[in-house]
Design a protein around this motif. Sequence first.
Motif, mmCIF file in Angstrom:
data_model
loop_
_atom_site.group_PDB
_atom_site.id
_atom_site.type_symbol
_atom_site.label_atom_id
_atom_site.label_comp_id
_atom_site.label_asym_id
_atom_site.label_seq_id
_atom_site.Cartn_x
_atom_site.Cartn_y
_atom_site.Cartn_z
ATOM 1 N N CYS A 204 0.834 -1.203 0.000
ATOM 2 C CA CYS A 204 0.000 0.000 0.000
ATOM 3 C C CYS A 204 0.870 1.255 0.000
ATOM 4 C CB CYS A 204 -0.861 0.029 1.252
ATOM 5 S SG CYS A 204 -1.583 -1.550 1.735
ATOM 6 N N GLY B 80 0.633 5.847 -0.106
ATOM 7 C CA GLY B 80 -0.125 7.087 -0.057
ATOM 8 C C GLY B 80 0.746 8.215 0.451
ATOM 9 N N THR C 206 -4.334 8.427 3.734
ATOM 10 C CA THR C 206 -5.125 7.286 3.284
ATOM 11 C C THR C 206 -4.294 6.593 2.224
ATOM 12 O OG1 THR C 206 -7.232 8.349 3.754
ATOM 13 C CG2 THR C 206 -7.266 6.497 2.205
ATOM 14 N N THR D 140 -3.729 3.330 -0.416
ATOM 15 C CA THR D 140 -4.455 2.382 -1.257
ATOM 16 C C THR D 140 -3.536 1.208 -1.543
ATOM 17 O OG1 THR D 140 -5.677 4.208 -2.243
ATOM 18 C CG2 THR D 140 -5.702 2.118 -3.429
ATOM 19 N N CYS D 141 -4.085 0.013 -1.421
ATOM 20 C CA CYS D 141 -3.297 -1.207 -1.557
ATOM 21 C C CYS D 141 -3.550 -1.878 -2.906
ATOM 22 C CB CYS D 141 -3.640 -2.174 -0.430
ATOM 23 S SG CYS D 141 -3.505 -1.426 1.218
ATOM 24 N N THR E 87 -7.545 -2.908 -0.630
ATOM 25 C CA THR E 87 -7.760 -2.405 0.729
ATOM 26 C C THR E 87 -7.379 -0.927 0.800
ATOM 27 O OG1 THR E 87 -7.266 -4.590 1.626
ATOM 28 C CG2 THR E 87 -7.125 -2.745 3.162
ATOM 29 N N LYS E 88 -8.138 -0.174 1.593
ATOM 30 C CA LYS E 88 -7.791 1.217 1.898
ATOM 31 C C LYS E 88 -7.617 1.332 3.405
ATOM 32 C CE LYS E 88 -9.943 3.396 -1.990
ATOM 33 N NZ LYS E 88 -9.308 4.456 -2.659
ATOM 34 N N ASP F 42 -9.062 0.358 8.579
ATOM 35 C CA ASP F 42 -9.165 -0.057 7.188
ATOM 36 C C ASP F 42 -10.623 -0.273 6.808
ATOM 37 O OD1 ASP F 42 -9.938 -2.677 7.975
ATOM 38 O OD2 ASP F 42 -7.894 -3.427 7.853
#
Length: 134
Positions: free
Chosen positions: A58, A60, A102, A104-105, A109-110, A124
Motif C-alpha cells: 500500500c 499514499g 489514506t 491504497t493497496c 484495501t484502503k 481499514d
Amino acid sequence: MIRSALPLFAAVLVSGCATGHLYPVQGPLLEQKPPPIYDVKMDRADLISARLGHGEVCYGNWLDVVKEDPSARDMEAEWDIVYGKGYFAANVLGHLGIARSTITCNKGTKVTFEFDSMKGVGKDDKGNVYRITF
C-alpha cells in the motif's frame, strides 16, 4: 498545507526513512492467533507505505490535520479506542504535528492513518482498527 509534524519528519529527512508497526486492536484480524503485525514506512517526507498480509502493498501521501479542517474529528473514535476515552480531545484535536494519510493497496484495501511523531491510529475498510508505533 504547511507540514508541522516536524519531529518525525525531520528524522525521516535525515535518515531517509522511518519504520513503524501496525498492531490490530479491534476487528476481524484479532481472530487470527497470533494477530498479525504489519510494517509501515515513511519512505520520504511525504510518502507512507505499508505491507499487509498476503503480499498486499500500500502507498499514499500524508498531510497535516488542522483544527479548522471539517474532517479533523473523523478518527476521534479510533484514537479513543486505542488510547482511552477522552484521549483525542485532550491530545490530538487542534494539536500541531498530527498528520493523516489514506493509503491504497494493490489488492483493493484502503487504510486511513492519523499519527504524530511517535504513535497513531489507523482503520481499514475491512473493519479493523490499528495502533501505530514509530
